[in-house]
Design a protein around this motif. Structure first.
Motif, short mmCIF file in Angstrom:
data_model
loop_
_atom_site.label_atom_id
_atom_site.label_comp_id
_atom_site.label_asym_id
_atom_site.label_seq_id
_atom_site.Cartn_x
_atom_site.Cartn_y
_atom_site.Cartn_z
N GLY A 1 6.69 36.74 28.37
CA GLY A 1 5.79 35.62 28.09
C GLY A 1 5.24 34.95 29.34
N ILE A 2 5.16 35.68 30.45
CA ILE A 2 4.60 35.12 31.68
C ILE A 2 3.59 36.09 32.28
CG2 ILE A 2 6.58 33.71 32.37
CD1 ILE A 2 7.24 36.22 34.26
N THR A 3 2.78 35.59 33.17
CA THR A 3 1.85 36.44 33.90
C THR A 3 2.44 36.70 35.27
OG1 THR A 3 0.17 35.14 32.81
CG2 THR A 3 -0.59 36.66 34.48
N ILE A 4 2.50 37.96 35.69
CA ILE A 4 3.10 38.22 36.99
C ILE A 4 2.12 38.79 38.00
CG2 ILE A 4 5.50 38.50 36.28
CD1 ILE A 4 5.04 41.49 36.07
N ASP A 5 0.92 39.03 37.59
CA ASP A 5 0.00 39.69 38.52
C ASP A 5 -1.38 39.07 38.40
OD1 ASP A 5 0.33 42.97 39.68
OD2 ASP A 5 -1.40 41.70 40.08
N VAL A 6 -2.23 39.32 39.38
CA VAL A 6 -3.61 38.88 39.28
C VAL A 6 -4.30 39.72 38.21
CG1 VAL A 6 -5.75 38.46 40.55
CG2 VAL A 6 -3.58 38.52 41.78
N ALA A 7 -4.96 39.06 37.29
CA ALA A 7 -5.72 39.80 36.29
C ALA A 7 -7.18 39.40 36.43
CB ALA A 7 -5.22 39.45 34.89
N TYR A 8 -8.05 40.35 36.29
CA TYR A 8 -9.47 40.06 36.41
C TYR A 8 -10.11 40.05 35.03
CZ TYR A 8 -8.65 40.52 41.34
OH TYR A 8 -8.15 40.32 42.61
N ARG A 9 -10.88 39.01 34.76
CA ARG A 9 -11.55 38.86 33.46
C ARG A 9 -13.04 38.69 33.71
NH1 ARG A 9 -7.07 39.80 31.02
NH2 ARG A 9 -5.36 38.63 31.94
#
Lengths: 305, 440
Positions: free
Chosen positions: B92-100
């Motif tokens: 339930g967490i974000t661990i990396d850079v995500a591009y949108r």
């Protein structure tokens, strides 16, 4: 011919994306010993070919083009591929899944799709030919796992992608360091969306396979997807083929790639259609992405495109 | 120069190259980085921007609705739209850079979505490195936190020219003007210690949609624009350096064909200034001068080139120019130097950055090796305190270092030029990127 441009020193979004992609192509050509461009004949790989053409013009593209032939490819796609390769004068390498099965490189157990067998064939070819970098047409807007993949995506000796071990990617400084036996997947279209690709193809007026445009085709419904009849598919008892006006949103293995009903016969009409589309291109027409929520992540880890 | 018809077998029905496609006016591009934790409602905000600009498709929304139901949530959790990797979904967490990506008729937006926790400083630095604008979220109930201060510090160190502070969850403080003004004042006073050329503060509710796309009627006291309107209209073209001409040579184009027998072009992406045919240029490090004969952009010549165009430059004289060289102007050139003073963000657990350590570097199109001469101090990104006794930098730590390079860098201060002022450090044993540097 000299053209006057941009008096306000602004680039359009397509020009900026193009400049970034060209930078990536040149960087790889300068730093890697043996790059190759993975070409499927689909719109994204054609967009890549165009960018590569521009990056090195007036010299020829300084690396070969690799296609993985599933044996179930659309004839229209192969014809487009051949015209592009002829015009640009690049070397084409075709690696056949059929041959890989015969050679025992991959195992056809009757359950695994041709799309999935491409992975083994691809990795074998990369290793066999000693390619150190392979350009792919993947875009980050395609799928959730791809949203986190780098432009330079490092692969170990087994061709695997490890999302937790990705290298940070800062500014436009791409780190191309690899060790013996490893290779880099490079995605020059990372920051493009499906719509950007279509706008670019429209602007550049370049040839794409005719199956992207509306045409009459004999199709049948399988699990809610419209598939083309062909010598490669056996109809089940309740599947009734009928002729409809359709087009394809993605191209791939004929037995898995669905089409959509459409009357869009020009790039502009396709763009208008996509602008109001309610389903992603993969969700609509790719049987291979439907198996699980993490289907793409799993295939990517194994070394898929 | 010979030109060829670039279009082949274009379908006759296609739009011409100059026609605006599908009646759209020409759009430009804005890259922005978001920072904030799950609790600040960052994922909800991004989900809302994507949803309201119709970037979310039915199959994606259905998947999220299904998952929300399975997990017993009362409402559809838009945050699920942006959880990419399985391990992230599980935790339930974000661990990396995500591009949108999303677009309006005016602009295409690239979001570098970065996690906010302290252990992810390296991801925030990564996301901020390419951003024109930084978007920091705070929870209106909590106001400024250590985390939001850290985000502002990092955006400032990375010289992101525009900052937006979105005060979120205004619905939970009854859309109170007082609460908003207190947070705005706190942040503005903190920001005076930083380098933030442009700051905008906007009260929003990502969950309810207030001031995200449309101006909210529930905050009549707020007379600014909605977040999306601000993102659409902010002027970024002049953030680039259009004065100091810099073209790092990336690749030498030599066709060796009958049609282009003597062609020799220097390809690269303009890092600064405006180049025109006829301009006198200086090539570093050789120091030779020449004039620009032509600037090629594919099969056409252009009358000027500016950042971030990728072009191929031909010179009037036959000089020995190769990858890693820099084309600039005789009266305006960087001073080549092997002694580099820089802020470095360390991005690896092992090795740590220590004195006398040797590493590989990449700066513009130049590569070489560096030795760490000195770690002057470690910067606490929460308090801005400088620890002069520090002997190493570990993962997610930043500090000021002195480096000695094997080859001279053709560099500018990072505050003047983010392209010619930045470099990455690479561990020679593993090939992994371990540090990001900004030259002072």
């Amino acid at each position: 011919m000299t053209i006057v441009t941009h008096t306000d020193y602004r680039l359009s979004h397509l020009d900026e994306l193009e400049a970034e992609s060209i930078h990536i192509f040149r960087e790889v050509a300068a730093e890697f010993e043996k790059p190759v461009l993975m070409f499927s004949g689909g719109k994204d790989s054609i967009c890549m070919m165009r960018l590569a053409e521009k990056a090195f013009y007036p010299a020829k593209i300084p690396f070969p083009v690799l296609q993985i032939d599933t044996g179930y490819d659309f004839a229209e796609v192969l014809a487009t591929r051949d015209r592009w390769v002829d015009r640009l004068g690049v070397r084409l390498i075709v690696a056949s899944v059929e041959q890989a099965i015969k050679d025992g490189v991959v195992v056809d157990d009757g359950k695994t799709s041709r799309n999935r067998l491409q992975t083994g064939t691809l990795l074998h070819t990369i290793e066999d030919e000693g390619f150190t970098a392979a350009f792919g047409g993947g875009r980050r807007d395609e799928e959730k796992a791809r949203a986190k993949e780098r432009v330079y995506s490092h692969r170990d000796e087994f061709g695997q992608w490890d999302p937790k071990m990705q290298r940070p990617e800062l500014w436009s400084l791409y780190n191309g360091k690899i060790r013996e036996g490893e290779h880099m997947r490079v995605f020059p279209l990372s920051n493009w969306t499906e719509l950007d690709v279509w706008h670019y193809i429209g602007r550049e007026q370049i040839e794409i396979p005719s199956i992207y445009f509306a045409h009459e085709r004999e199709v049948f419904d399988r699990d809610g997807m419209l598939l083309s009849t062909s010598e490669y598919v056996t109809l089940k008892a309740d599947e009734v083929p009928e002729v409809r006006t359709v087009r394809f949103r993605t191209v791939g293995d004929m037995t898995l790639t669905g089409c959509v009903e459409s009357t869009a016969s020009t790039i502009d009409e396709i763009i208008d259609e996509i602008a109001v589309a309610r389903v992603t291109e993969r969700g609509a027409t790719r049987g291979d992405d439907r198996f699980s929520e993490a289907a793409m992540e799993d295939r990517k880890r194994e070394g898929y495109f | 120069m010979a030109t060829s018809d670039s279009s082949i077998s274009g379908r006759p029905s296609m739009a011409g190259p100059d026609s605006s496609i599908s009646g759209r006016p020409s759009m430009d591009l804005l890259r922005f980085a978001t920072a904030g934790s799950v609790d600040d409602g960052k994922s909800t905000l991004i989900g809302r921007l994507l949803l309201d600009s119709k970037q979310i498709f039915e199959d994606q929304l259905e998947a999220v609705e299904r998952t929300s139901k399975e997990r017993g949530f009362d409402y559809t959790d838009l945050a699920l739209l942006t959880d990419g990797l399985r391990s992230e979904r599980e935790q339930g967490i974000t661990i990396d850079v995500a591009y949108r990506y999303f677009a309006t008729p005016r602009r295409k937006f690239i979001i570098a979505d970065t996690p906010g926790h302290v252990q992810y400083t390296r991801n925030m630095v990564t996301g901020a490195s390419t951003a024109d604008l930084g978007l920091v979220l705070v929870d209106a109930r909590q106001g400024m936190t250590e985390q939001s201060r850290r985000h502002a510090v990092i955006l400032s160190l990375l010289r992101v020219p525009h900052l937006v502070l979105a005060v979120n969850k205004m619905d939970l403080v009854d859309y109170s003007e007082e609460v908003f003004e207190k947070i705005q004042a706190d942040f503005t006073s903190f920001a005076t210690k930083l380098t933030i050329p442009d700051l905008t503060v906007i009260p929003i509710s990502a969950l309810k949609g207030d001031n995200v796309v449309e101006r909210s009627e529930r905050m009549p006291w707020y007379d600014g624009s909605s977040l999306l309107h601000h993102l659409e209209h902010i002027h970024v073209a002049s953030d680039r350096d259009l004065v100091d001409t810099r073209l790092p040579v990336q690749y030498v184009v030599r066709p060796k064909s009958d049609d282009f027998h003597d062609y020799r072009g220097y390809a690269g992406q303009i890092a600064g200034g405006v180049l025109k045919p006829g301009d006198e240029v200086l090539v570093l490090p050789s120091g030779f001068t020449s004039r620009i004969a032509a600037i090629d952009a594919f099969d056409k010549e252009v009358d000027e080139a500016f950042p971030p165009m990728s072009v191929t430059v031909r010179l009037e004289d036959d000089l020995d120019v190769s990858r890693g060289d820099m084309i600039c102007r005789p009266q305006n050139a960087p001073t080549p130097s092997q002694d580099i003073d820089a802020m470095v963000c360390w991005m690896a657990n092992e090795p740590k950055l220590r004195q006398r350590q040797k590493l590989a570097f990449k700066h513009t199109t130049r590569t070489g090796r560096v030795m760490v001469k000195d770690l002057q101090y470690r910067l606490d990104v929460n308090t801005l305190h400088r620890d002069l006794d520090a002997t190493e930098l570990g993962l997610n730590e930043m500090g000021r270092v002195q480096l000695r390079t094997t080859v001279p860098l053709l560099c500018d201060p990072y505050e003047k030029n983010r392209t010619t002022g930045s470099f990455v450090l690479i561990d020679e044993a593993t090939g992994v990127t371990v540090g990001a540097g900004m030259i002072n």
